[in-house]
Each structure stands twice: as structure tokens, then as C-alpha cells.
Design an enzyme around this catalytic site. Structure first.
Site, mmCIF file in Angstrom:
data_model
loop_
_atom_site.group_PDB
_atom_site.id
_atom_site.type_symbol
_atom_site.label_atom_id
_atom_site.label_comp_id
_atom_site.label_asym_id
_atom_site.label_seq_id
_atom_site.Cartn_x
_atom_site.Cartn_y
_atom_site.Cartn_z
ATOM 1 N N TYR A 169 -5.918 6.239 4.540
ATOM 2 C CA TYR A 169 -5.991 5.241 3.475
ATOM 3 C C TYR A 169 -5.277 3.934 3.862
ATOM 4 C CZ TYR A 169 -4.667 2.747 -0.671
ATOM 5 O OH TYR A 169 -4.427 1.739 -1.552
ATOM 6 N N ASP A 176 -9.347 5.591 -2.025
ATOM 7 C CA ASP A 176 -8.204 6.035 -2.830
ATOM 8 C C ASP A 176 -8.741 6.673 -4.115
ATOM 9 O OD1 ASP A 176 -9.019 3.949 -4.428
ATOM 10 O OD2 ASP A 176 -7.001 3.134 -4.738
ATOM 11 N N GLU A 230 0.835 -1.214 0.000
ATOM 12 C CA GLU A 230 0.000 0.000 0.000
ATOM 13 C C GLU A 230 0.865 1.256 0.000
ATOM 14 O OE1 GLU A 230 -3.017 0.058 -0.661
ATOM 15 O OE2 GLU A 230 -3.629 -2.000 -0.310
#
Ligand code: SF4
Length: 350
Positions: free
Chosen positions: A115, A133, A32
Site C-alpha cells: 500500500y 486501501d 500514509e
């Protein structure tokens, strides 16, 4: 209905990516952080190199910052790499190598924002928190016809609330991955595949012919133009100087040739006149511009015009801050440098 359709679509269309399958916090976190602002195709080789070099969070924690930055070289946004390294040290030393399992605790880690915390908490620990996102913004704004700018404070709140409302709470991790993947592969920024879309019949943007207008974004910050003059000092033995970037600026902690930043592109006469060169006049044998035209290098909010000046010297200068002497080209390759410098080094070594 929407969530179910997205999950079904994911089941049939998802890419086989190495951090999927049986997700572990360390790998999900790495992927990520590495893939933010980056396409999977570009980020994947970096991810694979990282996990090969650092198979556990302890391995990453024990690595030198130089090594981490070197492996990150070319991925950009270097503060992410520094934060990643700092967080690995904290997880390794304070939590015995185990990532916190709650969104609110994950968010306390350096470089882990809403996020990433949502992604790890939902994908690894099945906590029902929605991930938002760029892909999710696009899908939701089109499907629900939301025109609030996605990069406004109000937009961030509104889309987080909407994403939370749509979250499939029985399988939040799967659903979050599904909607992100749907945005990346199907409801793409350009040429979304509306004709074969499983949610087309309820999509407001499609019905109202607004697909190309959504999502709405506030105008971008003005791009700052900068002019970099890299001074490539080289003595008769081929020794060169490298300088560490210590200021809070782009490329912090990366290496470069000594730099003069100017207000415009400098001519040969102007570069000869600079204070730095005055000090070095006695040892300077020749000076040559390497690139005829300044090289344009574009970052997210900056446009850099770079010129490399090859300077043959009898003796390497000693009064330039934060420099170290490099004995040969091979050693030069070991340092983490901005991509702009890498191109020059590869050309010289090629
Ligand atoms: Fe996206 Fe088109 Fe599907 Fe609407 S119909 S969700 S715009 S792909």
C-alpha cells in the site's frame, strides 16, 4: 469512464490536506504511515506535530526513539512508529535523505508494504501502480459487485488486479488519491451517497440492492481478553517507578507502572498475595484500588481490563525488572506511555 468520473469528482470535492499540492516523498510517506487504520481528522494533528518537530527525514532520523514514541502517543499500533524511525535512519544514512523512486525499492524499506510503496511511487514519482486501501476495496467491490472476501488471499490478489486495470495510467498518482478520497467521503461504509453518485448508473451493488452487503469480509480473529494490574508504587517523597515494556507484545518500548498480568480481575486479597508483593511486604504501608471497576480498553484484537493499585511504600522496590525511578509527576509526563496509562496520569495530575 469509471476512472474519468472518479477523477472529475475528485477535482471538485477533494479535501485540502497539507501533504497534497506538490507532493514530496518524505511527507507522503509520513502521512500514509500515520493515517493507516486512522481517520484523517484523528491523524492530522499528529502529522502536523511530526512535521513541525521533524521538518526533514534527517531530523526524524536523529531523534531519540523516546521522543518519536512520545509524539506518536495515542495513535496506536506503535510498531509503525518504530519502523518509521528505523526507515528514516536508513534513508538519511544510506540514501542521503532521498527516498527510492521505484515501487520495488520502496517496498524494501521497513514498514513499507504494498500500500505505502504504491502510494509514494504513484503520487510522488508517477509510477503506474495501483493503491488498494480499505476505501478502494469498498468502492471496487460495490461498483463491480465483487463478492470475494477482501481479507482473503484470493481477494487481495483479485482486487489488486482490478485496481491495476482501472488505473488511469496518465495520472496514476492523482487517480489513486481520487479513488481513496471517493471511498472516504462519498462511497462511505455507512450511508454512501448513492443518490448523487457520478457512477451510480453502472454500479452493480446499487442496481442489485447489495450496497449494504459489500465489501465481504471473512470473520474477524477472536478477541483476546487480558487482565492488567498496574502497581503504582509511591514513596513519601512522591517518587514512583516506571517500567519499560521490552517484550514483543503490544506497546513495545513504551513505559508503564510495574505490571502484573493475571487470568482474571484480581481482588485486593489476591493482589496482596502475589509473589511480587511478598517481596515488598516489609516496605508496603498501604494499598488502595484506584478504580472501583476495571477499566475496559479495546485494541484491534485484544480487550484489556485494567486496575490501578496505589501502593504507598517506605522505599521503592529494587527487584522489579526494567524499572527506573521517577522523581516527580512532571518527569512522568515526559515518558511515552499507552493511552490507558495517560488517562490515569492526567487524572492524578489534574
Ligand atoms: Fe458507491 Fe453508491 Fe456510488 Fe455505488 S452508487 S459507487 S455504492 S456511492
Amino acid at each position: 469512464m469509471f476512472s474519468k468520473s472518479i477523477l472529475n469528482w475528485y477535482n471538485e470535492n477533494k479535501r485540502d490536506l497539507p501533504w497534497r499540492g506538490k507532493p514530496e516523498a518524505y511527507f507522503v510517506w509520513l502521512s500514509e504511515i500515520m493515517l493507516q487504520q486512522t481517520r484523517v481528522a484523528q491523524g492530522l494533528p499528529y502529522y502536523l506535530r511530526f512535521v513541525e518537530e521533524f521538518p526533514t527525514v534527517h531530523d526524524l532520523a536523529e531523534a531519540s526513539q523516546e521522543k518519536v514514541l512520545k509524539l506518536w502517543q495515542g495513535l496506536g499500533y506503535y510498531s509503525r512508529a518504530r519502523n518509521l524511525h528505523d526507515t528514516a535512519k536508513v534513508v538519511s544514512a544510506n540514501f542521503g535523505g532521498v527516498f527510492p523512486n521505484k515501487y520495488k525499492d520502496l517496498k524494501k524499506l521497513k514498514g513499507v508494504g504494498d500500500y505505502t510503496a504504491s502510494a509514494i511511487a504513484s503520487i510522488v514519482y508517477q509510477e503506474p501502480v495501483a493503491v488498494v486501501d480499505g476505501n478502494v476495496y469498498r468502492v471496487l467491490s460495490r461498483f463491480f459487485g465483487v463478492e470475494t472476501p477482501i481479507n482473503s488471499t484470493e481477494g487481495v490478489k483479485q482486487f489488486k488486479a482490478l485496481a491495476t486495470k482501472m488505473l488511469a495510467t496518465k495520472s496514476p498518482g492523482l487517480y489513486n488519491q481520487a479513488i481513496m478520497e471517493f471511498g472516504a467521503l462519498h462511497c462511505k461504509p455507512k450511508n454512501p451517497q448513492c443518490v448523487t453518485c457520478p457512477v451510480q448508473s453502472n454500479c452493480i451493488a446499487f442496481q442489485q440492492n447489495k450496497v449494504g452487503e459489500l465489501p465481504v469480509k471473512l470473520k474477524k480473529q477472536k478477541v483476546r481478553e487480558r487482565f492488567f494490574n498496574f502497581l503504582v508504587f509511591q514513596d513519601a517523597k512522591g517518587q514512583m517507578l516506571l517500567q519499560k515494556r521490552v517484550e514483543k507484545d503490544i506497546w513495545q518500548h513504551l513505559y508503564q507502572f510495574p505490571l502484573i498480568e493475571s487470568k482474571h480481575n484480581l481482588t485486593l486479597a489476591e493482589i496482596k498475595k502475589t509473589a511480587l508483593l511478598d517481596n515488598e511486604k516489609k516496605v508496603l504501608q498501604s494499598i488502595k484500588r484506584w478504580n472501583e471497576k476495571p477499566i475496559k480498553h479495546v485494541l484491534s484484537h485484544q480487550k484489556i481490563w485494567a486496575t490501578f493499585w496505589c501502593m504507598a511504600v517506605k522505599k521503592l522496590p529494587e527487584n522489579i525488572q526494567n524499572t527506573q525511578q521517577i522523581a516527580n509527576k512532571q518527569e512522568l509526563m515526559e515518558f511515552a506511555v499507552p493511552v490507558l496509562m495517560e488517562k490515569f496520569i492526567n487524572f492524578k495530575n489534574g
